[in-house]
Scaffold this motif. Structure first.
Motif, PDB file in Angstrom:
ATOM      1  N   LYS A  68       0.831  -1.201   0.000  1.00 17.49           N
ATOM      2  CA  LYS A  68       0.000   0.000   0.000  1.00 17.49           C
ATOM      3  C   LYS A  68       0.866   1.252   0.000  1.00 17.49           C
ATOM      4  O   LYS A  68       1.998   1.237   0.499  1.00 17.49           O
ATOM      5  CB  LYS A  68      -0.936   0.028   1.216  1.00 17.49           C
ATOM      6  N   LYS A  83      -2.346   3.255   2.722  1.00 18.65           N
ATOM      7  CA  LYS A  83      -3.703   2.728   2.558  1.00 18.65           C
ATOM      8  C   LYS A  83      -4.200   2.838   1.127  1.00 18.65           C
ATOM      9  O   LYS A  83      -5.316   2.436   0.834  1.00 18.65           O
ATOM     10  CB  LYS A  83      -4.670   3.433   3.508  1.00 18.65           C
ATOM     11  N   TYR A  84      -3.369   3.379   0.239  1.00 16.70           N
ATOM     12  CA  TYR A  84      -3.780   3.574  -1.142  1.00 16.70           C
ATOM     13  C   TYR A  84      -3.148   2.525  -2.050  1.00 16.70           C
ATOM     14  O   TYR A  84      -2.071   2.011  -1.775  1.00 16.70           O
ATOM     15  CB  TYR A  84      -3.404   4.982  -1.611  1.00 16.70           C
ATOM     16  N   ARG A  99      -7.835   4.026  -5.029  1.00 14.41           N
ATOM     17  CA  ARG A  99      -8.329   3.038  -4.083  1.00 14.41           C
ATOM     18  C   ARG A  99      -9.495   2.312  -4.750  1.00 14.41           C
ATOM     19  O   ARG A  99     -10.433   2.947  -5.221  1.00 14.41           O
ATOM     20  CB  ARG A  99      -8.764   3.694  -2.779  1.00 14.41           C
TER      21      ARG A  99
END
Length: 162
Positions: A68, A83-84, A99
């Motif tokens: 990520k 988180k992407y 995402r």
């Protein structure tokens, strides 16, 4: 390639196949598939713990950890947690991110200022606009920093979305 100081003293032993460049006082390095940064003296400033990384841009560097994408500052502090799925980094205070197959924009505090709703989104320019693809790759649109569509660019879309 290596680096010398202003008096000609060797600072970083020649070890790079391509000419590296410092950004925000840090030099991106890779060893055994891990990425980190050294300072201008050649000392490790940010440990080689990342699966991928890019140079600093707008004061933050894109890093990859556990598959990520996130962002760190020049001290190595994690500013935006990984988180992407993808990002091209920061420009003009915003970074595009992907995402779940959709692209949006995040600011340097980690706030998602434009939710992911585009097929692809370029980086913002100094004029405060960028190009996005909404429904298919045949037409693209220019948007502002709020995500408002300014105009249809039609079939004159840049090939790389930027």
């Amino acid at each position: 390639w290596g680096f010398i100081d202003t008096s000609g003293g060797l600072v970083v032993t020649p070890q790079f196949e391509e000419f590296p460049r410092f950004s925000d006082g840090r030099l991106l390095i890779e060893s055994h598939g891990r990425y980190g940064f050294v300072d201008r003296t050649g000392a490790i400033a940010i440990p080689l713990i990342y699966e991928g990384a890019d140079n600093f841009s707008d004061g933050l560097a894109k890093i990859e950890l556990n598959g990520k994408i996130g962002f760190i500052d020049p001290d190595g502090t994690l500013v935006i947690p990984p988180k992407y799925d993808d990002s091209w980094g920061f420009r003009a205070g915003l970074a595009n991110f992907e995402r779940n197959g959709k692209w949006g924009f995040v600011d340097k505090t980690g706030k998602e200022v434009i939710p992911p709703r585009f097929l692809l989104a370029g980086l913002f320019g100094d004029d405060g606009t960028t190009v996005v693809y909404l429904n298919d790759f045949a037409e693209c649109f220019e948007i502002d920093r709020s995500g408002r569509v300014l105009r249809n660019v039609g079939d004159h879309c840049p090939e790389d979305g930027e």
